[in-house]
Design a protein around this motif. Structure first.
Motif, PDB file in Angstrom:
ATOM      1  N   TYR A  90       8.668  61.882  33.423  1.00  0.00           N
ATOM      2  CA  TYR A  90       9.313  62.792  34.534  1.00  0.00           C
ATOM      3  C   TYR A  90       8.570  63.685  35.113  1.00  0.00           C
ATOM      4  CZ  TYR A  90      14.050  60.908  34.600  1.00  0.00           C
ATOM      5  OH  TYR A  90      15.026  59.907  34.708  1.00  0.00           O
ATOM      6  N   PRO A 112      10.218  67.871  34.562  1.00  0.00           N
ATOM      7  CA  PRO A 112      11.209  67.565  33.795  1.00  0.00           C
ATOM      8  C   PRO A 112      12.333  68.438  33.459  1.00  0.00           C
ATOM      9  CG  PRO A 112       9.336  67.920  32.175  1.00  0.00           C
ATOM     10  CD  PRO A 112       8.832  67.879  33.751  1.00  0.00           C
ATOM     11  N   THR A 164      14.854  54.597  34.338  1.00  0.00           N
ATOM     12  CA  THR A 164      14.749  55.173  32.860  1.00  0.00           C
ATOM     13  C   THR A 164      14.783  54.482  31.758  1.00  0.00           C
ATOM     14  OG1 THR A 164      14.909  57.509  34.176  1.00  0.00           O
ATOM     15  CG2 THR A 164      15.125  57.559  31.795  1.00  0.00           C
TER      16      THR A 164
END
Length: 163
Positions: free
Chosen positions: A81, A84, A125
């Motif tokens: 990510y 994050p 994800t």
């Protein structure tokens, strides 16, 4: 709704089916839209509550997940990510605010659109969750984007006040 006097008389099973269809068609549209708003809000709100240890105090678990565990699965590759901590804050805030707006029926279409976008990000994800979670969430969110919150939503009062 169809006028009952214009329907042909049916007997037996056909009559029972026709009466059942009339009964189901008489359910106010606001009720299933209210149910959809709650059904979509609950899992996101519960998830949002796990991301916080206090007011705007991100939980260690959320920081760990977004920083180390969660990866974006794009075109067969996995990517960490970007930013994050910011992603964890954004997801945590959205998972609290958007479900509350949905339950209230306030800015319903925008709240549902936000959860639809979140569902897309969750899908890339956690790609294996599409059939059991992401597809139903996307269908519920898309329905609310298209039809709005219904008559049992605060959106109607908001629009009336704006006139």
């Amino acid at each position: 709704m169809t006028d009952r006097t214009s329907l042909p008389e049916h007997t037996g099973v056909a009559g029972m089916i026709a009466r059942a269809e009339l009964w189901m068609a008489a359910i106010p549209h606001a009720l299933p839209l209210l149910a959809l708003r709650f059904a979509l809000a609950v899992p996101f709100y519960k998830s949002g509550m796990t991301k916080w240890d206090g007011f705007l105090q991100l939980s260690g678990g959320a920081e760990f997940l977004f920083g180390s565990e969660f990866k974006l699965h794009i075109l067969g590759q996995q990517y960490p990510y970007p930013f994050p901590t910011a992603a964890a804050y954004g997801a945590g805030i959205a998972e609290i605010v958007l479900p509350v707006l949905l339950v209230l029926g306030l800015f319903t279409r925008f709240a549902a659109l936000g959860l639809l976008v979140m569902t897309a990000v969750i899908q890339i994800t956690v790609p294996e969750g599409w059939a059991n979670f992401h597809l139903p969430w996307a269908a519920m969110a898309l329905t609310l984007v298209v039809f709005g919150g219904g008559r049992l939503a605060l959106d109607g009062f908001r629009r009336a006040a704006a006139i």
